[in-house]
Write an enzyme that holds these catalytic residues in place. Structure first.
Site, short mmCIF file in Angstrom:
data_model
loop_
_atom_site.label_atom_id
_atom_site.label_comp_id
_atom_site.label_asym_id
_atom_site.label_seq_id
_atom_site.Cartn_x
_atom_site.Cartn_y
_atom_site.Cartn_z
N SER A 100 34.43 47.01 48.46
CA SER A 100 35.38 47.93 49.11
C SER A 100 34.59 48.69 50.16
O SER A 100 33.36 48.78 50.07
CB SER A 100 35.94 48.92 48.09
OG SER A 100 36.49 50.05 48.73
N TYR A 113 34.84 54.71 40.89
CA TYR A 113 35.15 53.51 41.70
C TYR A 113 34.08 53.31 42.78
O TYR A 113 33.53 52.21 42.92
CB TYR A 113 36.53 53.69 42.33
CG TYR A 113 37.01 52.52 43.15
CD1 TYR A 113 37.34 51.32 42.54
CD2 TYR A 113 37.16 52.63 44.53
CE1 TYR A 113 37.80 50.24 43.30
CE2 TYR A 113 37.62 51.56 45.29
CZ TYR A 113 37.94 50.36 44.68
OH TYR A 113 38.40 49.31 45.42
N LYS A 117 31.39 50.21 43.22
CA LYS A 117 31.37 49.35 44.42
C LYS A 117 30.02 49.45 45.15
O LYS A 117 29.56 48.46 45.74
CB LYS A 117 32.53 49.72 45.34
CG LYS A 117 33.91 49.39 44.74
CD LYS A 117 34.09 47.90 44.45
CE LYS A 117 35.50 47.56 44.01
NZ LYS A 117 35.70 46.12 43.78
N THR A 148 48.47 46.23 47.51
CA THR A 148 48.50 45.59 46.19
C THR A 148 48.90 46.62 45.14
O THR A 148 49.34 47.71 45.48
CB THR A 148 47.09 45.05 45.81
OG1 THR A 148 46.23 46.18 45.63
CG2 THR A 148 46.53 44.13 46.87
N1 LIG Z 1 44.05 47.28 47.22
C1 LIG Z 1 43.13 47.88 47.94
O1 LIG Z 1 43.42 48.83 48.70
C2 LIG Z 1 41.72 47.43 47.88
C3 LIG Z 1 41.27 46.59 46.88
N2 LIG Z 1 39.96 46.23 46.85
C4 LIG Z 1 39.46 45.38 45.76
O2 LIG Z 1 40.25 44.22 45.66
C5 LIG Z 1 40.10 43.70 44.34
C6 LIG Z 1 41.46 43.26 43.83
O3 LIG Z 1 42.24 44.41 43.57
P1 LIG Z 1 43.78 44.51 43.98
O4 LIG Z 1 44.39 43.17 44.03
O5 LIG Z 1 43.85 45.38 45.14
O6 LIG Z 1 44.34 45.35 42.73
P2 LIG Z 1 45.43 44.95 41.63
O7 LIG Z 1 45.42 46.09 40.68
O8 LIG Z 1 46.69 44.56 42.28
O9 LIG Z 1 44.82 43.67 40.94
C7 LIG Z 1 43.67 43.78 40.16
C8 LIG Z 1 43.39 42.45 39.52
O10 LIG Z 1 42.20 42.59 38.73
C9 LIG Z 1 42.45 42.09 37.43
N3 LIG Z 1 41.71 42.84 36.43
C10 LIG Z 1 41.62 44.17 36.28
N4 LIG Z 1 40.87 44.48 35.22
C11 LIG Z 1 40.47 43.29 34.68
C12 LIG Z 1 39.69 42.93 33.55
N5 LIG Z 1 39.14 43.85 32.74
N6 LIG Z 1 39.48 41.62 33.30
C13 LIG Z 1 40.03 40.68 34.08
N7 LIG Z 1 40.78 40.95 35.16
C14 LIG Z 1 41.01 42.24 35.44
C15 LIG Z 1 43.94 42.29 37.22
O11 LIG Z 1 44.38 41.39 36.25
P3 LIG Z 1 45.69 41.72 35.37
O12 LIG Z 1 46.81 41.81 36.36
O13 LIG Z 1 45.76 40.60 34.41
O14 LIG Z 1 45.40 43.05 34.75
C16 LIG Z 1 44.50 41.97 38.59
O15 LIG Z 1 44.64 40.59 38.76
C17 LIG Z 1 39.45 44.79 43.51
O16 LIG Z 1 38.09 44.46 43.31
C18 LIG Z 1 39.58 46.02 44.40
O17 LIG Z 1 38.56 46.96 44.17
C19 LIG Z 1 39.07 46.64 47.78
C20 LIG Z 1 39.47 47.45 48.78
C21 LIG Z 1 40.82 47.92 48.92
C1 LIG Z 2 32.89 59.08 65.03
C2 LIG Z 2 34.22 59.17 64.39
C3 LIG Z 2 34.14 58.78 62.95
C4 LIG Z 2 35.40 59.11 62.29
C5 LIG Z 2 35.21 59.03 60.81
C6 LIG Z 2 36.06 60.03 60.18
C7 LIG Z 2 35.95 59.96 58.68
C8 LIG Z 2 37.05 59.17 58.15
C9 LIG Z 2 36.96 59.07 56.69
C10 LIG Z 2 37.61 57.85 56.28
C11 LIG Z 2 37.64 57.70 54.80
C12 LIG Z 2 38.32 56.44 54.54
C13 LIG Z 2 38.47 56.15 53.10
C14 LIG Z 2 38.94 54.74 53.00
C15 LIG Z 2 39.11 54.36 51.60
C16 LIG Z 2 39.50 52.93 51.47
O1 LIG Z 2 39.93 52.25 52.37
O2 LIG Z 2 39.32 52.44 50.24
C17 LIG Z 2 39.65 51.11 50.01
C18 LIG Z 2 39.83 50.98 48.55
O3 LIG Z 2 39.00 50.43 47.87
C19 LIG Z 2 41.08 51.58 48.06
O4 LIG Z 2 40.86 52.26 46.89
P1 LIG Z 2 41.76 53.50 46.44
O5 LIG Z 2 41.82 53.37 44.96
O6 LIG Z 2 41.00 54.70 46.87
O7 LIG Z 2 43.12 53.39 47.07
#
Ligand SMILES: NC(=O)C1=CN([C@@H]2O[C@H](COP(=O)(O)OP(=O)(O)OC[C@H]3O[C@@H](n4cnc5c(N)ncnc54)[C@H](OP(=O)(O)O)[C@@H]3O)[C@@H](O)[C@H]2O)C=CC1
Ligand SMILES: CCCCCCCCCCCCCCCC(=O)OCC(=O)COP(=O)(O)O
Length: 266
Positions: A100, A113, A117, A148
């Site tokens: 992430s 989290y 990561k 998601t």
């Molecule tokens: N959505 C976002 O904004 C972002 C997501 N990510 C990353 O993307 C990846 C996928 O997440 P996302 O699809 O968004 O989230 P979801 O919650 O939609 O999906 C998560 C998935 O992980 C599985 N999972 C969770 N815990 C376990 C476990 N203990 N064992 C096996 N499987 C597990 C779930 O399975 P089940 O459904 O069976 O529980 C599900 O398929 C993650 O690593 C997340 O950190 C990164 C950045 C941003």
């Molecule tokens: C020179 C100008 C720079 C401007 C920077 C300003 C600072 C901005 C801060 C931005 C923070 C962004 C956070 C993004 C978080 C993100 O995208 O997370 C992805 C995930 O993994 C989602 O997880 P969550 O459970 O937090 O929804």
């Protein structure tokens, strides 16, 4: 038609599903063995499963920190270790870690989290260097928000489900586009890919080049997310209550809808 004829020439496997819990080390070893028994080898391992978290550090039980770490870090590490020897023997394989942007920058109320990561980024960076001599590729993908169920499934300070579709998540990138970008990164053997909008991408540079500014922005973000918006006075007994601000609600809704004013929570 062209696609169909290309596909007909490509050797592929019938889909096969192995279901297991990433927090169970025994199940991971068993699953890896089953996968290898079924296919003989793994071309591309995509460590995608994960769980997010919302809460303040002071309120969060250590069990929650461990659970997030087990799912997001130790699970993918164990699965990778279980499949790596067969990749090394074959001198072929590609390991992908879906991390992430929070593996590169840390934002308030995401401690468990972000920590998991950051650990993921570090582990797979080390792995990349170590397995280069075996011709194995490693790609770390750092997405921003994706549309998601991540926020719905996120765990809170006391271990319960957050259960809210955050606006940031709802407005995130489409999962299918992200999947295509991940496959393209694998095709190009990219080592580190950020799939995020401008602000988070710039924030990564800011964290490195101007850390004081970055930390102050994060502190201000923390203050804003906790800032109360409305105030109620209940009597009797005469007490002042606050309804937590919308932005804070979205950061940690398990927090009371009503919280005591005096003293305000830090
Ligand atoms: N959505 C976002 O904004 C972002 C997501 N990510 C990353 O993307 C990846 C996928 O997440 P996302 O699809 O968004 O989230 P979801 O919650 O939609 O999906 C998560 C998935 O992980 C599985 N999972 C969770 N815990 C376990 C476990 N203990 N064992 C096996 N499987 C597990 C779930 O399975 P089940 O459904 O069976 O529980 C599900 O398929 C993650 O690593 C997340 O950190 C990164 C950045 C941003
Ligand atoms: C020179 C100008 C720079 C401007 C920077 C300003 C600072 C901005 C801060 C931005 C923070 C962004 C956070 C993004 C978080 C993100 O995208 O997370 C992805 C995930 O993994 C989602 O997880 P969550 O459970 O937090 O929804």
């Amino acid at each position: 038609m062209r696609l169909a004829s290309v596909l007909a020439q490509v050797q592929t496997h019938k889909p096969y599903t192995v279901t297991f819990d990433l927090t169970d080390p025994g199940a991971i070893v068993g699953a890896a063995a089953e996968i290898l028994q079924c296919f003989g080898y793994v071309d591309v391992l995509i460590n995608n499963a994960g769980i997010s978290y919302r809460g303040t550090i002071v309120d969060t039980s250590l069990d929650v920190d461990r659970r997030v770490m087990e799912t997001n870090y130790f699970g993918p590490v164990a699965l990778t270790k279980a499949l790596l020897p067969s990749m090394i023997r074959r001198r072929q394989g590609h390991v992908v870690a879906i991390s992430s942007i929070q593996g590169k920058i840390s934002v308030p109320f995401r401690s468990a989290y972000a920590a998991s990561k950051h650990a993921t980024q570090a582990f797979f960076d080390c792995l990349r260097a170590e397995v280069e001599r075996h011709d194995i590729e490693v790609t770390v993908v750092s997405p921003g928000y994706i549309q998601t169920s991540l926020s719905l499934n996120a765990v809170t300070a006391d271990g319960s489900k957050y259960g809210v579709m955050d606006e940031t998540t709802a407005q995130g990138r489409s999962p299918s586009q992200v999947a295509r970008d991940v496959l393209a990164a694998v095709g190009k053997k990219k080592k580190d890919v950020v799939l995020a909008d401008v602000a988070p991408s710039l924030a990564v540079y800011l964290r490195t080049l101007a850390p004081r500014l970055f930390f102050s922005l994060m502190a201000s973000r923390a203050r804003k997310e906790r800032k109360p918006k409305r105030c109620y006075v209940l009597e009797p007994p005469i007490r002042t209550w606050l309804v937590s601000g919308d932005s804070f609600c979205s950061a940690a809704p398990r927090w009371p809808q009503l919280v005591r004013l005096q003293p305000p929570h830090p």
